[in-house]
Design an enzyme around this catalytic site. Structure first.
Site, PDB file in Angstrom:
ATOM      1  N   ASP A   1     -19.076 -13.386  24.256  1.00 24.54           N
ATOM      2  CA  ASP A   1     -18.283 -12.672  23.242  1.00 24.54           C
ATOM      3  C   ASP A   1     -18.131 -11.207  23.659  1.00 24.54           C
ATOM      4  O   ASP A   1     -18.692 -10.310  23.042  1.00 24.54           O
ATOM      5  CB  ASP A   1     -19.002 -12.789  21.878  1.00 24.54           C
ATOM      6  CG  ASP A   1     -18.236 -12.131  20.738  1.00 24.54           C
ATOM      7  OD1 ASP A   1     -17.051 -11.794  20.911  1.00 24.54           O
ATOM      8  OD2 ASP A   1     -18.833 -11.948  19.660  1.00 24.54           O
TER       9      ASP A   1
ATOM     10  N   CYS B   1       0.827  -1.205   0.000  1.00 30.30           N
ATOM     11  CA  CYS B   1       0.000   0.000   0.000  1.00 30.30           C
ATOM     12  C   CYS B   1       0.862   1.257   0.000  1.00 30.30           C
ATOM     13  O   CYS B   1       1.826   1.358   0.749  1.00 30.30           O
ATOM     14  CB  CYS B   1      -0.916   0.005   1.216  1.00 30.30           C
ATOM     15  SG  CYS B   1      -1.958   1.468   1.299  1.00 30.30           S
TER      16      CYS B   1
ATOM     17  N   CYS C   1      -7.459   2.533  -0.902  1.00 33.28           N
ATOM     18  CA  CYS C   1      -7.425   1.708   0.303  1.00 33.28           C
ATOM     19  C   CYS C   1      -7.691   0.265  -0.112  1.00 33.28           C
ATOM     20  O   CYS C   1      -8.565   0.006  -0.941  1.00 33.28           O
ATOM     21  CB  CYS C   1      -8.483   2.176   1.296  1.00 33.28           C
ATOM     22  SG  CYS C   1      -8.562   1.130   2.753  1.00 33.28           S
TER      23      CYS C   1
ATOM     24  N   CYS D   1     -12.008 -10.989  21.241  1.00 32.68           N
ATOM     25  CA  CYS D   1     -11.252 -10.178  20.276  1.00 32.68           C
ATOM     26  C   CYS D   1      -9.998  -9.625  20.951  1.00 32.68           C
ATOM     27  O   CYS D   1      -9.288  -8.810  20.392  1.00 32.68           O
ATOM     28  CB  CYS D   1     -12.116  -9.056  19.716  1.00 32.68           C
ATOM     29  SG  CYS D   1     -12.876  -8.034  20.973  1.00 32.68           S
TER      30      CYS D   1
ATOM     31  N   GLN E   1     -20.281  -7.997  12.178  1.00 34.57           N
ATOM     32  CA  GLN E   1     -18.872  -8.391  12.014  1.00 34.57           C
ATOM     33  C   GLN E   1     -18.327  -7.736  10.745  1.00 34.57           C
ATOM     34  O   GLN E   1     -18.931  -7.872   9.678  1.00 34.57           O
ATOM     35  CB  GLN E   1     -18.757  -9.913  11.866  1.00 34.57           C
ATOM     36  CG  GLN E   1     -19.099 -10.691  13.116  1.00 34.57           C
ATOM     37  CD  GLN E   1     -18.022 -10.588  14.185  1.00 34.57           C
ATOM     38  OE1 GLN E   1     -16.895 -10.168  13.917  1.00 34.57           O
ATOM     39  NE2 GLN E   1     -18.369 -10.961  15.396  1.00 34.57           N
TER      40      GLN E   1
ATOM     41  N   CYS F   1      -0.466   5.458   7.608  1.00 34.16           N
ATOM     42  CA  CYS F   1      -1.832   5.053   7.915  1.00 34.16           C
ATOM     43  C   CYS F   1      -1.834   4.090   9.098  1.00 34.16           C
ATOM     44  O   CYS F   1      -0.956   3.249   9.221  1.00 34.16           O
ATOM     45  CB  CYS F   1      -2.444   4.373   6.695  1.00 34.16           C
ATOM     46  SG  CYS F   1      -4.140   3.854   6.929  1.00 34.16           S
TER      47      CYS F   1
HETATM   48  N1  SAH Z   1     -21.546 -11.353  19.546  1.00 29.95           N
HETATM   49  C1  SAH Z   1     -21.760 -10.237  18.683  1.00 29.95           C
HETATM   50  C2  SAH Z   1     -21.148  -8.894  19.163  1.00 29.95           C
HETATM   51  C3  SAH Z   1     -19.922  -8.936  20.002  1.00 29.95           C
HETATM   52  S1  SAH Z   1     -19.217  -7.347  20.279  1.00 29.95           S
HETATM   53  C4  SAH Z   1     -21.326 -10.566  17.282  1.00 29.95           C
HETATM   54  O1  SAH Z   1     -20.653 -11.545  17.062  1.00 29.95           O
HETATM   55  O2  SAH Z   1     -21.677  -9.826  16.372  1.00 29.95           O
HETATM   56  C5  SAH Z   1     -19.531  -7.111  21.996  1.00 29.95           C
HETATM   57  C6  SAH Z   1     -20.922  -6.600  22.296  1.00 29.95           C
HETATM   58  O3  SAH Z   1     -21.041  -6.483  23.718  1.00 29.95           O
HETATM   59  C7  SAH Z   1     -21.252  -5.234  21.740  1.00 29.95           C
HETATM   60  O4  SAH Z   1     -22.414  -5.349  20.959  1.00 29.95           O
HETATM   61  C8  SAH Z   1     -21.517  -4.364  22.983  1.00 29.95           C
HETATM   62  O5  SAH Z   1     -22.554  -3.429  22.804  1.00 29.95           O
HETATM   63  C9  SAH Z   1     -21.894  -5.389  24.010  1.00 29.95           C
HETATM   64  N2  SAH Z   1     -21.659  -5.021  25.429  1.00 29.95           N
HETATM   65  C10 SAH Z   1     -20.625  -4.341  25.949  1.00 29.95           C
HETATM   66  N3  SAH Z   1     -20.715  -4.263  27.288  1.00 29.95           N
HETATM   67  C11 SAH Z   1     -21.842  -4.937  27.639  1.00 29.95           C
HETATM   68  C12 SAH Z   1     -22.479  -5.215  28.881  1.00 29.95           C
HETATM   69  N4  SAH Z   1     -21.954  -4.784  30.022  1.00 29.95           N
HETATM   70  N5  SAH Z   1     -23.617  -5.930  28.868  1.00 29.95           N
HETATM   71  C13 SAH Z   1     -24.145  -6.368  27.684  1.00 29.95           C
HETATM   72  N6  SAH Z   1     -23.582  -6.141  26.485  1.00 29.95           N
HETATM   73  C14 SAH Z   1     -22.453  -5.428  26.452  1.00 29.95           C
END
Ligand code: SAH
Length: 444
Positions: free
Chosen positions: A374, A49, A152, A401, A275, A55
């Site tokens: 998650d 790039c 990009c 993540c 995602q 960047c």
């Molecule tokens: N599992 C989903 C999103 C994961 S991202 C997927 O795969 O698309 C993490 C998510 O946790 C976000 O949407 C965020 O808004 C939520 N989050 C963050 N803190 C939180 C809390 N204390 N209670 C409930 N949700 C929460």
């Protein structure tokens, strides 16, 4: 060095020989920045790039993709050992991306009248101060400087065509680019969604209404770029860039796009979360579903469920799914997504996981057989890990993540759970980011 870990900033890779100036020097570790390169590592490749180095986007381009994947795998393992002090079986080899460029479905570009200029550009300009408008990405740590991006490699076309068309029109008609310090100027952000279904959503964010200028620009964009399936604009009079509390208006098309994961369809509006790498998102969810080991009779909790995509993805193999998420709008989307996919065994609740997940809630909805969690980068709240230990579901699938906070949380869950399987998944080639899925089994 001599067994001491030194964290080095400044674009170094293993094998480089550099002088490092230390900014912190503790007993067990130090931190510093590379000052002078003596020799470059044989591992290095030519970055693809033109914006590399400035960047904040694809900072690992100087390593071949296989090496990036290898170091990510190593990082997950290091965190589990050094932060978690955990015992675990051999990790599965990282699932690398088959598509390492143009993999993002969403990008947000920023307009600024303060283009970042390199020293060379400033010198070359001499007396006359160079043009300062930019449409691109923020420079890391310089809040008011934006790097003008020509091409990009993160998103499919027509992403660059759209961006460059808007920029050219704006320059030609002397439309003002936002000045973040003075909070003036008209054009603020350009948000693009380009889906694997071929649908394209554009949301132009402007500071205030200027009907004639807006219509002229949006019409020009539609006439110049084929394939925009929906075009929106949003007026943002606020100091911050977030459009969360604003009302995007539909200029053309249906106002949303659709994305697919296997045969599930997800409706994505201008404010929806999804995602950002659809291809690897599907891979991640398949691992999650596989680790959950569902047979059709399980009660599954999907914590931090966002727009319900994981829950919906596993719903056919579960008796029922209960999703919990902080953001109400995301829960509205989750319900709509479930209905649109004829998923009748999933219910979704808006609220903080630590408030919702109490004894009464589990009593009402059933003891969990599998908990999928998650959390965001910060990991799980200690109160939640404590609750998970108390509830003691037979299996937990932890999708993360951020393997550092995951390792910390796994150490707490270690009280009752053993690590059965570990699968890193690379969602973001050429960056340091890594997702990791861990299957936990209750010990007794
Ligand atoms: N599992 C989903 C999103 C994961 S991202 C997927 O795969 O698309 C993490 C998510 O946790 C976000 O949407 C965020 O808004 C939520 N989050 C963050 N803190 C939180 C809390 N204390 N209670 C409930 N949700 C929460």
């Amino acid at each position: 060095m001599d067994g001491k870990v030194i964290f080095i900033e400044g674009g170094v890779v293993p094998g480089d020989v550099v002088d490092v100036r230390l900014s912190k020097n503790k007993k067990d570790w130090a931190e510093g920045k590379a000052q002078l390169f003596h020799t470059y590592s044989p591992q290095r490749v030519e970055p693809f790039c033109e914006h590399f180095g400035l960047c904040g986007g694809c900072k690992w381009q100087m390593l071949p993709y296989e090496k990036q994947a290898e170091y990510k795998q190593q990082q997950v393992e290091d965190h589990l050992r050094r932060i978690g002090h955990l015992e675990f079986p051999d990790m599965y080899p990282i699932l690398g991306a088959s598509k390492t460029r143009r993999y993002r479905n969403k990008l947000e570009f920023t307009f600024s009248n303060k283009a970042y200029l390199t020293d060379d550009e400033i010198r070359a300009a001499g007396e006359e101060w160079p043009k300062r408008n930019a449409l691109g990405f923020h420079i890391p740590r310089l809040f008011d400087k934006v790097l003008d991006i020509r091409t990009c490699h993160l998103q499919e076309e027509p992403a660059n065509l759209i961006k460059n068309t808007v920029r050219e029109w704006a320059e030609k008609h002397s439309l003002s680019f936002y000045d973040i310090r003075r909070q003036e100027g008209w054009l603020r952000n350009l948000v693009l969604r380009i889906c694997t279904t071929g649908e394209v959503m554009v949301n132009l964010v402007i500071h205030y209404e200027d009907k004639a200028a807006r219509i002229a620009l949006l019409d020009h964009l539609l006439a110049t770029v084929p394939g925009i399936t929906t075009l929106l604009y949003t007026i943002n009079p606020k100091k911050n860039d977030s459009i969360f509390d604003l009302e995007p208006k539909v200029y053309a098309g249906k106002g949303y796009v659709e994305e697919k994961l296997e045969d599930f369809t997800f409706k994505i509006g201008p404010k929806s979360f999804f995602q950002t790498n659809t291809y690897q998102g599907e891979v991640l969810y398949k691992v999650t579903r596989d680790f959950a080991g569902l047979t059709g009779s399980e009660v599954v909790y999907d914590l931090y469920c966002g727009t319900g995509s994981i829950g919906i993805f596993v719903s056919r193999q579960a008796k029922k799914v209960i999703g919990i998420e902080l953001i109400r709008e995301a829960i509205d989307d989750a319900k709509e997504n479930a209905a649109a996919n004829a998923v009748n065994n999933a219910t979704f609740f808006a609220g903080d996981v630590i408030d919702i997940c109490d004894d009464a809630f589990f009593a009402e909805h059933g003891a969990p057989d599998v908990i999928i969690t998650d959390p965001p980068r910060a990991g799980m709240h200690e109160k939640l890990t404590a609750k998970l230990l108390e509830v003691a579901a037979p299996r937990i699938v932890y999708v993360s993540c951020n393997p550092a906070t995951q390792a910390r949380d796994l150490a707490l869950l270690n009280e009752k759970y053993t690590i059965e399987k570990i699968q890193p998944v690379d969602m973001f080639p050429h960056t340091h980011h890594i997702e990791n899925v861990v299957l936990l089994k209750r010990r007794y």
